[in-house]
Design a protein around this motif. Structure first.
Motif, PDB file in Angstrom:
ATOM      1  N   MET A 203      17.625  71.824  23.325  1.00  8.06           N
ATOM      2  CA  MET A 203      18.643  70.830  22.993  1.00  8.06           C
ATOM      3  C   MET A 203      19.542  71.303  21.853  1.00  8.06           C
ATOM      4  SD  MET A 203      16.503  67.266  23.491  1.00  8.06           S
ATOM      5  CE  MET A 203      17.897  66.139  23.377  1.00  8.06           C
ATOM      6  N   VAL A 204      18.955  71.916  20.809  1.00 11.89           N
ATOM      7  CA  VAL A 204      19.805  72.383  19.711  1.00 11.89           C
ATOM      8  C   VAL A 204      20.579  73.632  20.120  1.00 11.89           C
ATOM      9  CG1 VAL A 204      18.538  71.315  17.812  1.00 11.89           C
ATOM     10  CG2 VAL A 204      17.814  73.555  18.640  1.00 11.89           C
ATOM     11  N   ALA A 205      19.970  74.487  20.932  1.00  9.25           N
ATOM     12  CA  ALA A 205      20.697  75.663  21.411  1.00  9.25           C
ATOM     13  C   ALA A 205      21.878  75.243  22.276  1.00  9.25           C
ATOM     14  CB  ALA A 205      19.759  76.586  22.177  1.00  9.25           C
ATOM     15  N   ALA A 206      21.704  74.201  23.064  1.00 16.14           N
ATOM     16  CA  ALA A 206      22.802  73.702  23.889  1.00 16.14           C
ATOM     17  C   ALA A 206      23.960  73.209  23.027  1.00 16.14           C
ATOM     18  CB  ALA A 206      22.311  72.589  24.807  1.00 16.14           C
ATOM     19  N   GLU A 207      23.634  72.608  21.880  1.00 13.42           N
ATOM     20  CA  GLU A 207      24.695  72.171  20.964  1.00 13.42           C
ATOM     21  C   GLU A 207      25.428  73.381  20.385  1.00 13.42           C
ATOM     22  OE1 GLU A 207      25.736  69.303  20.968  1.00 13.42           O
ATOM     23  OE2 GLU A 207      24.207  67.757  20.746  1.00 13.42           O
ATOM     24  N   ALA A 208      24.695  74.451  20.100  1.00  7.82           N
ATOM     25  CA  ALA A 208      25.341  75.673  19.623  1.00  7.82           C
ATOM     26  C   ALA A 208      26.256  76.247  20.705  1.00  7.82           C
ATOM     27  CB  ALA A 208      24.292  76.699  19.210  1.00  7.82           C
ATOM     28  N   GLY A 209      25.811  76.209  21.948  1.00  5.10           N
ATOM     29  CA  GLY A 209      26.640  76.683  23.039  1.00  5.10           C
ATOM     30  C   GLY A 209      27.918  75.877  23.185  1.00  5.10           C
TER      31      GLY A 209
ATOM     32  N   ARG B 190      31.864  77.191  22.692  1.00  7.84           N
ATOM     33  CA  ARG B 190      32.892  77.039  23.724  1.00  7.84           C
ATOM     34  C   ARG B 190      34.013  76.076  23.308  1.00  7.84           C
ATOM     35  NH1 ARG B 190      27.998  76.893  26.557  1.00  7.84           N
ATOM     36  NH2 ARG B 190      28.065  74.603  26.690  1.00  7.84           N
ATOM     37  N   GLY B 191      33.904  75.525  22.097  1.00  6.08           N
ATOM     38  CA  GLY B 191      34.919  74.592  21.634  1.00  6.08           C
ATOM     39  C   GLY B 191      34.795  73.206  22.221  1.00  6.08           C
ATOM     40  N   GLU B 192      33.608  72.870  22.724  1.00  5.66           N
ATOM     41  CA  GLU B 192      33.380  71.558  23.318  1.00  5.66           C
ATOM     42  C   GLU B 192      32.802  70.608  22.265  1.00  5.66           C
ATOM     43  OE1 GLU B 192      30.731  72.281  26.520  1.00  5.66           O
ATOM     44  OE2 GLU B 192      32.086  73.657  27.562  1.00  5.66           O
ATOM     45  N   PRO B 193      33.015  69.306  22.412  1.00  6.31           N
ATOM     46  CA  PRO B 193      32.433  68.357  21.454  1.00  6.31           C
ATOM     47  C   PRO B 193      30.921  68.306  21.585  1.00  6.31           C
ATOM     48  CG  PRO B 193      33.442  67.181  23.286  1.00  6.31           C
ATOM     49  CD  PRO B 193      33.821  68.633  23.451  1.00  6.31           C
ATOM     50  N   PRO B 194      30.227  67.985  20.504  1.00  2.00           N
ATOM     51  CA  PRO B 194      28.760  67.925  20.575  1.00  2.00           C
ATOM     52  C   PRO B 194      28.296  66.808  21.489  1.00  2.00           C
ATOM     53  CG  PRO B 194      29.541  67.057  18.478  1.00  2.00           C
ATOM     54  CD  PRO B 194      30.728  67.659  19.160  1.00  2.00           C
TER      55      PRO B 194
ATOM     56  N   GLU C 297      22.537  80.671  25.773  1.00  4.12           N
ATOM     57  CA  GLU C 297      23.830  80.035  25.514  1.00  4.12           C
ATOM     58  C   GLU C 297      24.819  81.095  25.028  1.00  4.12           C
ATOM     59  OE1 GLU C 297      24.705  76.914  26.024  1.00  4.12           O
ATOM     60  OE2 GLU C 297      22.735  76.122  26.580  1.00  4.12           O
ATOM     61  N   GLY C 298      25.529  81.703  25.920  1.00  5.04           N
ATOM     62  CA  GLY C 298      26.537  82.671  25.530  1.00  5.04           C
ATOM     63  C   GLY C 298      26.083  84.111  25.604  1.00  5.04           C
ATOM     64  N   GLY C 299      24.793  84.346  25.791  1.00  2.13           N
ATOM     65  CA  GLY C 299      24.292  85.708  25.882  1.00  2.13           C
ATOM     66  C   GLY C 299      24.002  86.290  24.511  1.00  2.13           C
ATOM     67  N   PRO C 300      23.200  87.355  24.467  1.00  2.00           N
ATOM     68  CA  PRO C 300      22.781  87.914  23.181  1.00  2.00           C
ATOM     69  C   PRO C 300      23.933  88.460  22.359  1.00  2.00           C
ATOM     70  CG  PRO C 300      22.141  89.347  25.016  1.00  2.00           C
ATOM     71  CD  PRO C 300      22.629  88.078  25.619  1.00  2.00           C
ATOM     72  N   ALA C 301      25.040  88.893  23.004  1.00  2.00           N
ATOM     73  CA  ALA C 301      26.161  89.455  22.256  1.00  2.00           C
ATOM     74  C   ALA C 301      26.925  88.397  21.463  1.00  2.00           C
ATOM     75  CB  ALA C 301      27.109  90.175  23.212  1.00  2.00           C
ATOM     76  N   ALA C 302      26.712  87.114  21.787  1.00  3.21           N
ATOM     77  CA  ALA C 302      27.472  86.052  21.121  1.00  3.21           C
ATOM     78  C   ALA C 302      26.933  85.725  19.737  1.00  3.21           C
ATOM     79  CB  ALA C 302      27.462  84.790  21.988  1.00  3.21           C
TER      80      ALA C 302
END
Length: 348
Positions: free
Chosen positions: A323-329, A333-337, A27-32
């Protein structure tokens, strides 16, 4: 380029930090991300109440120290309490990888602007499979045959009419509750040739597998050879199957519970097994956990017991981490959970 986000991975011996890290990197790559880890001792050390939250692992002190500067926490069991929230003002997202965020003080989090998410349905497939396994084991008396063979006996007398078991094919199976788990169990039972009844006042008939029939609970208990519980535990369903309901079940029937211990009267169940009114039972959840040595189920005949393991599979742990990593992603990205847990969220 923006600075990486400080994230606490507070895994345990089931939802491993390794799994959380792998899912987060996707989710966003290691640099995120700039992750740090806290390993909690569950299940080797039982969970319990921590301050005002339930079913938590570790201590407030551990979490406060580990969360310093973190904006995101991915966990299964870490305790999010009023004290933790007060000490960790940088926290913005607390993603709980379980079906009910009982280890989080949702009202306090909402007051402080911390988003709490959870992972509904993460163990639906695993629990459905476990319920079917208990059902088949109880109906065919597989554990008893296994124990005899291990003890050095070849019990061919189990082929006698009085000692044989029951088949799913051609049987009427009643499911009390038709959520994500109940619907999976229903589909599997239909494939095995059972007639499937469902008692659930909130079930959408259009969402049920074709061939399932919805009936009132009393009709289900009177008709079913097997009754399997899949309801949520709410004030409305607490004690749903008590002594009267067990007595109303068909003589020689089977009862299975992989849902919640509070749905069922276990003393009445043990008495029905001892009297022979019920043929067998398969259980994964109990009114008291761990099951005490003096519990009436211990020593009851024809009962298959597992220690609240229905949701324990490697697939569940991986799915929970994703599932929790997807919520972090989504947060990044500024998206709602996808699965926000407000103060009124249901606990599954």
């Amino acid at each position: 380029m923006s600075e990486p986000i400080h994230v606490l991975l507070a895994g345990d011996r089931f939802v491993l930090n390794r799994l959380l890290a792998e899912a987060l990197e996707a989710e966003g790559g290691p640099a995120a991300w700039q992750p740090r880890e806290l390993e909690l001792p569950w299940p080797h050390v039982p969970f319990g109440r921590v301050a005002e939250v339930d079913e938590a692992s570790g201590t407030e002190e551990q979490l406060i120290e580990a969360l310093r500067g973190a904006r995101v926490c991915l966990t299964q069991m870490a305790p999010l309490t009023e004290r933790v929230l007060a000490a960790c003002p940088d926290l913005e997202l607390f993603a709980v990888s379980r079906g009910g965020p009982v280890n989080a003080n949702l009202a306090a989090a909402a007051r402080r602007g911390v988003t709490v998410t959870f992972a509904p349905g993460r163990n639906a497939a695993s629990t459905a499979e476990h319920a079917l396994g208990l059902m088949l084991a109880a109906m065919r008396r597989i554990p008893q045959a296994h124990a005899g063979l291990l003890a050095g006996r070849w019990e061919s007398e189990r082929y006698a009419w009085d000692a044989t078991g029951l088949e799913v094919e051609g049987a009427t199976v009643g499911l009390v509750g038709a959520g994500a788990i109940g619907r999976r169990v229903a589909a599997a039972l239909l494939a095995l040739g059972a007639e499937v009844l469902v008692a659930d006042p909130y079930a959408d008939p259009a969402a049920l597998p074709a061939g399932v029939r919805t009936v009132p609970l009393a009709e289900l208990l009177a008709a079913a050879t097997v009754v399997s519980l899949h309801a949520r535990l709410t004030p409305e369903t607490a004690g749903l199957v008590g002594a009267a309901e067990i007595a109303a079940m068909r003589p020689g029937s089977v009862l299975v519970n992989c849902a919640r211990g509070g749905l069922l009267d276990y003393a009445a169940l043990a008495a029905a097994l001892r009297s022979g009114h019920l043929f067998a039972a398969g259980l994964d959840v109990y009114d008291v956990e761990p099951l005490p040595p003096e519990h009436p189920l211990r020593g009851a005949p024809n009962v298959v017991l597992t220690p609240h393991l229905a949701g324990a599979s490697r697939a569940v742990a991986r799915r929970a981490a994703r599932m929790v990593a997807a919520e972090a992603g989504r947060w990044l990205r500024g998206e709602p959970p996808l699965h926000p847990a407000g103060p009124g969220a249901a606990v599954l």
